[in-house]
Motif scaffolding. Structure first.
Motif, PDB file in Angstrom:
ATOM      1  N   VAL A   1       3.067   9.180   7.157  1.00 50.53           N
ATOM      2  CA  VAL A   1       3.627   7.989   7.809  1.00 50.53           C
ATOM      3  C   VAL A   1       4.154   8.349   9.199  1.00 50.53           C
ATOM      4  O   VAL A   1       3.923   7.626  10.171  1.00 50.53           O
TER       5      VAL A   1
ATOM      6  N   ASN B   1       4.519  12.094  -6.626  1.00 45.49           N
ATOM      7  CA  ASN B   1       5.349  12.415  -7.776  1.00 45.49           C
ATOM      8  C   ASN B   1       6.639  11.611  -7.811  1.00 45.49           C
ATOM      9  O   ASN B   1       7.508  11.882  -8.614  1.00 45.49           O
TER      10      ASN B   1
ATOM     11  N   SER C   1       2.440  -1.924  13.544  1.00 45.35           N
ATOM     12  CA  SER C   1       1.182  -2.117  12.800  1.00 45.35           C
ATOM     13  C   SER C   1       0.580  -0.816  12.305  1.00 45.35           C
ATOM     14  O   SER C   1       0.059  -0.744  11.199  1.00 45.35           O
TER      15      SER C   1
ATOM     16  N   ASP D   1       3.198  15.271  -3.046  1.00 43.44           N
ATOM     17  CA  ASP D   1       4.639  15.118  -2.920  1.00 43.44           C
ATOM     18  C   ASP D   1       4.956  13.942  -2.013  1.00 43.44           C
ATOM     19  O   ASP D   1       4.286  13.732  -1.007  1.00 43.44           O
ATOM     20  N   PHE D   2       6.000  13.181  -2.394  1.00 46.44           N
ATOM     21  CA  PHE D   2       6.300  11.990  -1.595  1.00 46.44           C
ATOM     22  C   PHE D   2       6.774  12.352  -0.195  1.00 46.44           C
ATOM     23  O   PHE D   2       6.284  11.824   0.794  1.00 46.44           O
TER      24      PHE D   2
ATOM     25  N   SER E   1      -5.242   4.544   3.431  1.00 42.52           N
ATOM     26  CA  SER E   1      -5.163   5.577   2.395  1.00 42.52           C
ATOM     27  C   SER E   1      -5.258   4.972   1.002  1.00 42.52           C
ATOM     28  O   SER E   1      -5.981   5.491   0.143  1.00 42.52           O
ATOM     29  N   ALA E   2      -4.545   3.865   0.788  1.00 43.23           N
ATOM     30  CA  ALA E   2      -4.543   3.267  -0.541  1.00 43.23           C
ATOM     31  C   ALA E   2      -5.936   2.796  -0.918  1.00 43.23           C
ATOM     32  O   ALA E   2      -6.435   3.077  -2.022  1.00 43.23           O
TER      33      ALA E   2
ATOM     34  N   VAL F   1      -4.073  11.121   2.546  1.00 39.06           N
ATOM     35  CA  VAL F   1      -2.690  10.834   2.912  1.00 39.06           C
ATOM     36  C   VAL F   1      -2.234  11.707   4.072  1.00 39.06           C
ATOM     37  O   VAL F   1      -1.548  11.246   4.983  1.00 39.06           O
TER      38      VAL F   1
ATOM     39  N   LEU G   1       1.444   0.680   8.889  1.00 38.46           N
ATOM     40  CA  LEU G   1       1.006  -0.223   7.826  1.00 38.46           C
ATOM     41  C   LEU G   1      -0.506  -0.101   7.632  1.00 38.46           C
ATOM     42  O   LEU G   1      -1.003  -0.022   6.504  1.00 38.46           O
ATOM     43  N   LEU G   2      -1.232  -0.069   8.749  1.00 37.37           N
ATOM     44  CA  LEU G   2      -2.686   0.048   8.653  1.00 37.37           C
ATOM     45  C   LEU G   2      -3.077   1.373   8.012  1.00 37.37           C
ATOM     46  O   LEU G   2      -3.987   1.433   7.176  1.00 37.37           O
TER      47      LEU G   2
ATOM     48  N   ALA H   1       0.840  -1.200   0.000  1.00 38.47           N
ATOM     49  CA  ALA H   1       0.000   0.000   0.000  1.00 38.47           C
ATOM     50  C   ALA H   1       0.873   1.247   0.000  1.00 38.47           C
ATOM     51  O   ALA H   1       0.616   2.208  -0.726  1.00 38.47           O
TER      52      ALA H   1
ATOM     53  N   ILE I   1       3.314  12.205   1.785  1.00 38.71           N
ATOM     54  CA  ILE I   1       3.190  10.800   2.177  1.00 38.71           C
ATOM     55  C   ILE I   1       4.061  10.483   3.387  1.00 38.71           C
ATOM     56  O   ILE I   1       3.600   9.876   4.353  1.00 38.71           O
TER      57      ILE I   1
ATOM     58  N   ALA J   1      -1.358   3.137   5.894  1.00 43.09           N
ATOM     59  CA  ALA J   1      -1.050   3.095   4.465  1.00 43.09           C
ATOM     60  C   ALA J   1      -2.123   2.310   3.722  1.00 43.09           C
ATOM     61  O   ALA J   1      -2.576   2.719   2.645  1.00 43.09           O
ATOM     62  N   ILE J   2      -2.562   1.187   4.319  1.00 41.06           N
ATOM     63  CA  ILE J   2      -3.627   0.400   3.680  1.00 41.06           C
ATOM     64  C   ILE J   2      -4.894   1.238   3.581  1.00 41.06           C
ATOM     65  O   ILE J   2      -5.573   1.271   2.552  1.00 41.06           O
TER      66      ILE J   2
END
Lengths: 155, 260
Positions: free
Chosen positions: B202, A31, B153, B193-194, B162-163, B95, B156-157, A21, B198, B159-160
């Motif tokens: 995180v 990006n 956890s 932007d990463f 958001s995806a 995100v 990871l949760l 994910a 993102i 990220a899941i």
């Protein structure tokens, strides 16, 4: 032992799903996916006014992205904006007398550089300068000119 | 009057005492973490009960939150003729904010309350004291693995979440409302932007995982050893976690995005 093994497998799947994910977010959403423009050649262009152009803005030709804005600085002599562009290496047959203009994507969108190909037989190479440039359209200036010409027309 | 002031003083002292106990507990817990890497199977067990069992609720709520965002965002954006920006709206809100915050709230409700109840029950049935009698440190054996599992956890949760949410918004936006799929993804990629978006999300989720697991384990460990005490501690876990998540989210947002 069996219990332990299946737990490990399921936890492994969970961690893999989480990382997948995150990877999807990184590649598909952000990006980071298009960080492929390291290889290429650099050209510079001087603009009278760049408006709201930003570093990493796209450079397009006929709507196709052919490069990115790598750096923006102010020329200390001419007081023009000096924009260096990182062109992708596969577009290496762009004529030397290509012209560059700054456009806006949509009404409120981001600004980008549009290239229009010239007719020269020689091609742009690393370190070349694009001479034919057209500055960004600044809305206030356009309105000012419009009002000015309207006032002139009334007399 | 004097009784009222005395009551206030007692309340204040009690609060500070609990706060101090909580921090001492945190230090003991952290001290127990390094030795866990020698016996990772303990953490594995907890990753299963804390992380894997929370996946279903995260998947379902992520999908629905994304779908609602898609619908609501479209209805607002279409007035400005900017429905192509739906992807940006959804990705940034998920995100940056909703992914970490909502999944942390769900995590506190699903895993945090379970941790408190489990540890509280262990305490009230004197399993923890029994371990100490056998010279097994319950903090290292019981608490620390749960703590580490919670911290692993949570990102990871999130990220899941958001995806899945972005996929849900895409399904609604493209499938139901007819937003152009190319514009949806390309605008999203252009504006997200990463590092700024993102990675900050995180970091938020790691902080929330830390705080929620800490609160849950402390409440369980500090619970009155009665069935009523365990019940009250479980309630407190959920309430305090929610406060902590939302308050910290403001602080983190101000630090990360405040100077833009």
């Amino acid at each position: 032992m069996m219990q332990n093994k299946s737990t490990e497998i399921i936890v492994g799947l969970f961690v893999a799903a989480g990382l997948a994910a995150l990877f999807m977010l990184a590649m598909k959403v952000s990006n980071l996916g298009d960080f492929t423009d390291e290889a290429g050649y650099q050209v510079t262009a001087e603009f009278e006014n760049i408006g709201g152009l930003k570093v990493r803005a796209p450079v397009t030709m006929a709507g196709v992205r052919v490069g990115r804005v790598a750096d923006i600085s102010l020329d200390p002599v001419t007081y023009n904006a000096k924009v260096s562009i990182n062109m992708y290496s596969q577009f290496d047959t762009i004529p030397l007398d290509t012209s560059a203009s700054i456009y806006t994507a949509g009404l409120l969108g981001e600004q980008y550089i549009g290239l229009v190909a010239g007719a020269e037989e020689e091609f742009l190479q690393d370190g070349d300068v694009i001479d034919l440039t057209q500055p960004a359209l600044v809305l206030e200036q356009v309105i000012g000119q419009f009002l000015y010409s309207k006032a002139e027309g009334d007399e | 009057m004097i009784n009222w002031i005395r009551g206030l003083g007692r309340w204040g002292l009690g609060t500070f005492e609990r706060l101090g106990r909580g921090h001492l507990f945190l230090m003991q817990m952290m001290a127990g973490v390094p030795s866990l890497f020698l016996r990772f199977s303990l953490v594995m067990q907890q990753l299963f009960s804390v992380g894997v069992l929370s996946v279903l609720i995260i998947l379902v709520s992520g999908l629905f939150v994304g779908m609602v965002l898609g619908l609501q965002g479209y209805n607002t954006l279409v007035d400005f003729g900017a429905e192509e920006s739906l992807g940006v709206l959804v990705s940034l809100s998920l995100v940056r904010e909703l992914g970490p915050v909502v999944s942390a709230l769900l995590f506190a409700g699903r895993a945090g309350s379970a941790l408190t109840a489990e540890v509280g029950l262990m305490k009230s049935t004197e399993q923890l004291s029994g371990m100490e009698m056998m010279a097994v440190d319950p903090i290292r054996r019981i608490i620390a693995p749960r703590f580490l599992a919670g911290i692993i956890s949570m990102p990871l949760l999130a990220a899941i979440f958001s995806a899945v949410g972005i996929v849900g918004a895409f399904l609604v936006g493209h499938g139901l409302l007819g937003v152009d799929d190319g514009a949806f993804w390309s605008q999203m990629q252009a504006k997200t932007d990463f590092y700024d978006d993102i990675m900050n999300g995180v970091i938020k989720s790691v902080v929330f995982g830390f705080v929620v697991t800490w609160i849950a384990l402390f409440e369980g460990h500090d619970a009155m050893p009665t069935s009523e005490g365990v019940g009250r501690a479980t309630t407190r876990t959920v309430v305090h976690s929610a406060f902590a998540i939302l308050g910290l989210d403001f602080v983190l947002t101000a630090l990360m995005f405040g100077d833009e």
